[in-house]
Design a protein around this motif. Structure first.
Motif, PDB file in Angstrom:
ATOM      1  N   TYR A   1       0.374 -24.741  19.714  1.00 59.98           N
ATOM      2  CA  TYR A   1       0.448 -25.401  18.417  1.00 59.98           C
ATOM      3  C   TYR A   1       1.600 -26.398  18.480  1.00 59.98           C
ATOM      4  O   TYR A   1       2.627 -26.123  19.103  1.00 59.98           O
ATOM      5  N   VAL A   2       1.437 -27.544  17.818  1.00 59.68           N
ATOM      6  CA  VAL A   2       2.485 -28.566  17.810  1.00 59.68           C
ATOM      7  C   VAL A   2       2.891 -28.819  16.364  1.00 59.68           C
ATOM      8  O   VAL A   2       2.040 -29.014  15.488  1.00 59.68           O
ATOM      9  N   PHE A   3       4.214 -28.810  16.145  1.00 51.37           N
ATOM     10  CA  PHE A   3       4.773 -29.012  14.807  1.00 51.37           C
ATOM     11  C   PHE A   3       5.775 -30.158  14.842  1.00 51.37           C
ATOM     12  O   PHE A   3       6.681 -30.164  15.679  1.00 51.37           O
ATOM     13  N   MET A   4       5.632 -31.110  13.940  1.00 54.84           N
ATOM     14  CA  MET A   4       6.624 -32.166  13.796  1.00 54.84           C
ATOM     15  C   MET A   4       7.881 -31.540  13.210  1.00 54.84           C
ATOM     16  O   MET A   4       7.812 -30.779  12.242  1.00 54.84           O
ATOM     17  N   LEU A   5       9.050 -31.816  13.822  1.00 57.46           N
ATOM     18  CA  LEU A   5      10.309 -31.259  13.352  1.00 57.46           C
ATOM     19  C   LEU A   5      11.435 -32.152  13.864  1.00 57.46           C
ATOM     20  O   LEU A   5      11.546 -32.394  15.064  1.00 57.46           O
ATOM     21  N   ASN A   6      12.254 -32.646  12.934  1.00 59.25           N
ATOM     22  CA  ASN A   6      13.333 -33.563  13.308  1.00 59.25           C
ATOM     23  C   ASN A   6      14.645 -33.073  12.719  1.00 59.25           C
ATOM     24  O   ASN A   6      14.757 -32.985  11.499  1.00 59.25           O
ATOM     25  N   PRO A   7      15.633 -32.745  13.569  1.00 58.39           N
ATOM     26  CA  PRO A   7      15.587 -32.724  15.034  1.00 58.39           C
ATOM     27  C   PRO A   7      14.861 -31.472  15.523  1.00 58.39           C
ATOM     28  O   PRO A   7      14.736 -30.486  14.790  1.00 58.39           O
ATOM     29  N   ALA A   8      14.418 -31.510  16.770  1.00 61.62           N
ATOM     30  CA  ALA A   8      13.650 -30.404  17.328  1.00 61.62           C
ATOM     31  C   ALA A   8      14.414 -29.623  18.394  1.00 61.62           C
ATOM     32  O   ALA A   8      14.186 -28.436  18.561  1.00 61.62           O
ATOM     33  N   LYS A   9      15.303 -30.254  19.099  1.00 61.64           N
ATOM     34  CA  LYS A   9      15.977 -29.622  20.235  1.00 61.64           C
ATOM     35  C   LYS A   9      17.072 -28.643  19.796  1.00 61.64           C
ATOM     36  O   LYS A   9      17.873 -28.944  18.918  1.00 61.64           O
ATOM     37  N   ALA A  10      17.086 -27.455  20.435  1.00 61.86           N
ATOM     38  CA  ALA A  10      18.108 -26.421  20.227  1.00 61.86           C
ATOM     39  C   ALA A  10      18.281 -26.065  18.748  1.00 61.86           C
ATOM     40  O   ALA A  10      19.379 -25.837  18.279  1.00 61.86           O
ATOM     41  N   ARG A  11      17.184 -25.992  18.039  1.00 54.59           N
ATOM     42  CA  ARG A  11      17.231 -25.729  16.603  1.00 54.59           C
ATOM     43  C   ARG A  11      16.774 -24.309  16.292  1.00 54.59           C
ATOM     44  O   ARG A  11      15.774 -23.838  16.833  1.00 54.59           O
ATOM     45  N   PRO A  12      17.475 -23.607  15.420  1.00 55.82           N
ATOM     46  CA  PRO A  12      17.019 -22.279  15.004  1.00 55.82           C
ATOM     47  C   PRO A  12      15.684 -22.387  14.255  1.00 55.82           C
ATOM     48  O   PRO A  12      15.536 -23.227  13.363  1.00 55.82           O
TER      49      PRO A  12
ATOM     50  N   SER B   1       2.796 -20.677  11.925  1.00 55.22           N
ATOM     51  CA  SER B   1       3.646 -21.582  11.150  1.00 55.22           C
ATOM     52  C   SER B   1       5.060 -21.558  11.708  1.00 55.22           C
ATOM     53  O   SER B   1       5.460 -20.613  12.391  1.00 55.22           O
ATOM     54  N   LEU B   2       5.807 -22.613  11.411  1.00 57.09           N
ATOM     55  CA  LEU B   2       7.168 -22.752  11.904  1.00 57.09           C
ATOM     56  C   LEU B   2       8.077 -23.199  10.771  1.00 57.09           C
ATOM     57  O   LEU B   2       7.797 -24.197  10.097  1.00 57.09           O
ATOM     58  N   ALA B   3       9.146 -22.437  10.556  1.00 55.20           N
ATOM     59  CA  ALA B   3      10.182 -22.807   9.592  1.00 55.20           C
ATOM     60  C   ALA B   3      11.475 -22.969  10.372  1.00 55.20           C
ATOM     61  O   ALA B   3      11.694 -22.288  11.378  1.00 55.20           O
ATOM     62  N   ALA B   4      12.333 -23.868   9.921  1.00 52.14           N
ATOM     63  CA  ALA B   4      13.593 -24.131  10.617  1.00 52.14           C
ATOM     64  C   ALA B   4      14.769 -23.913   9.682  1.00 52.14           C
ATOM     65  O   ALA B   4      14.598 -23.710   8.478  1.00 52.14           O
ATOM     66  N   ASP B   5      15.962 -23.971  10.259  1.00 49.60           N
ATOM     67  CA  ASP B   5      17.173 -23.842   9.465  1.00 49.60           C
ATOM     68  C   ASP B   5      17.266 -25.004   8.468  1.00 49.60           C
ATOM     69  O   ASP B   5      16.513 -25.970   8.553  1.00 49.60           O
TER      70      ASP B   5
ATOM     71  N   ASP C   1      16.341 -25.339   5.474  1.00 48.97           N
ATOM     72  CA  ASP C   1      15.102 -25.538   4.711  1.00 48.97           C
ATOM     73  C   ASP C   1      14.109 -26.462   5.397  1.00 48.97           C
ATOM     74  O   ASP C   1      13.270 -27.080   4.739  1.00 48.97           O
ATOM     75  N   GLY C   2      14.196 -26.571   6.715  1.00 49.65           N
ATOM     76  CA  GLY C   2      13.239 -27.388   7.461  1.00 49.65           C
ATOM     77  C   GLY C   2      11.926 -26.653   7.653  1.00 49.65           C
ATOM     78  O   GLY C   2      11.882 -25.418   7.693  1.00 49.65           O
ATOM     79  N   TYR C   3      10.862 -27.402   7.743  1.00 46.37           N
ATOM     80  CA  TYR C   3       9.550 -26.813   7.942  1.00 46.37           C
ATOM     81  C   TYR C   3       8.800 -27.652   8.959  1.00 46.37           C
ATOM     82  O   TYR C   3       8.734 -28.877   8.828  1.00 46.37           O
ATOM     83  N   GLY C   4       8.249 -27.011   9.998  1.00 49.01           N
ATOM     84  CA  GLY C   4       7.448 -27.730  10.989  1.00 49.01           C
ATOM     85  C   GLY C   4       6.096 -28.076  10.407  1.00 49.01           C
ATOM     86  O   GLY C   4       5.413 -27.216   9.843  1.00 49.01           O
ATOM     87  N   ILE C   5       5.724 -29.320  10.517  1.00 49.72           N
ATOM     88  CA  ILE C   5       4.433 -29.790  10.003  1.00 49.72           C
ATOM     89  C   ILE C   5       3.448 -29.826  11.161  1.00 49.72           C
ATOM     90  O   ILE C   5       3.647 -30.554  12.140  1.00 49.72           O
ATOM     91  N   GLY C   6       2.383 -29.028  11.064  1.00 45.16           N
ATOM     92  CA  GLY C   6       1.367 -29.001  12.121  1.00 45.16           C
ATOM     93  C   GLY C   6       0.758 -30.378  12.330  1.00 45.16           C
ATOM     94  O   GLY C   6       0.552 -31.125  11.378  1.00 45.16           O
TER      95      GLY C   6
END
Length: 120
Positions: free
Chosen positions: A88-99, A54-58, A60-65
């Protein structure tokens, strides 16, 4: 990350990318591809078919598989002394240089490896 189970989980790469929907239900857009490696240094085979990543981002973002971007998840058994990898691929916007924080549970009931860093 090494466990007392003699299994090591590592991240090979965490790359920002863009995916294009190819089948119904998929979405196009920015995404993150995570490649995971599992080294089995134990004396018995381990089944990684039930691995959960799983992937969580700064913020409160969450990567959607997603199946867009052609992920290739961990699967099958890993023999003693062998290594396998999966992506694994996760949708995340924005994705570049993100914690991000990535959690890997290589098999049901086993320890969870947690990694933090930035997408490339």
């Amino acid at each position: 990350m090494s466990f007392t189970t003699d299994v090591t989980v590592s991240l090979v790469s965490v790359q920002a990318t863009s995916v294009t929907a190819a089948t119904p239900g998929e979405v196009s857009g920015p995404a993150v591809r995570v490649t995971v490696r599992v080294d089995n240094r134990s004396k018995k085979a381990i089944d990684v078919s039930s691995a959960v990543v799983s992937l969580a981002a700064d913020k409160d973002g969450y990567g959607i598989g997603t199946t867009a971007g052609k992920p290739s998840p961990l699967q099958g058994s890993v023999a003693p002394g062998s290594t396998t990898s999966g992506s694994y691929v996760f949708m995340l916007n924005p994705a570049k240089a993100r914690p991000v924080t990535i959690s890997v549970n290589y098999a049901a009931g086993e320890p969870i490896a947690i990694f933090t860093g930035r997408t490339a």
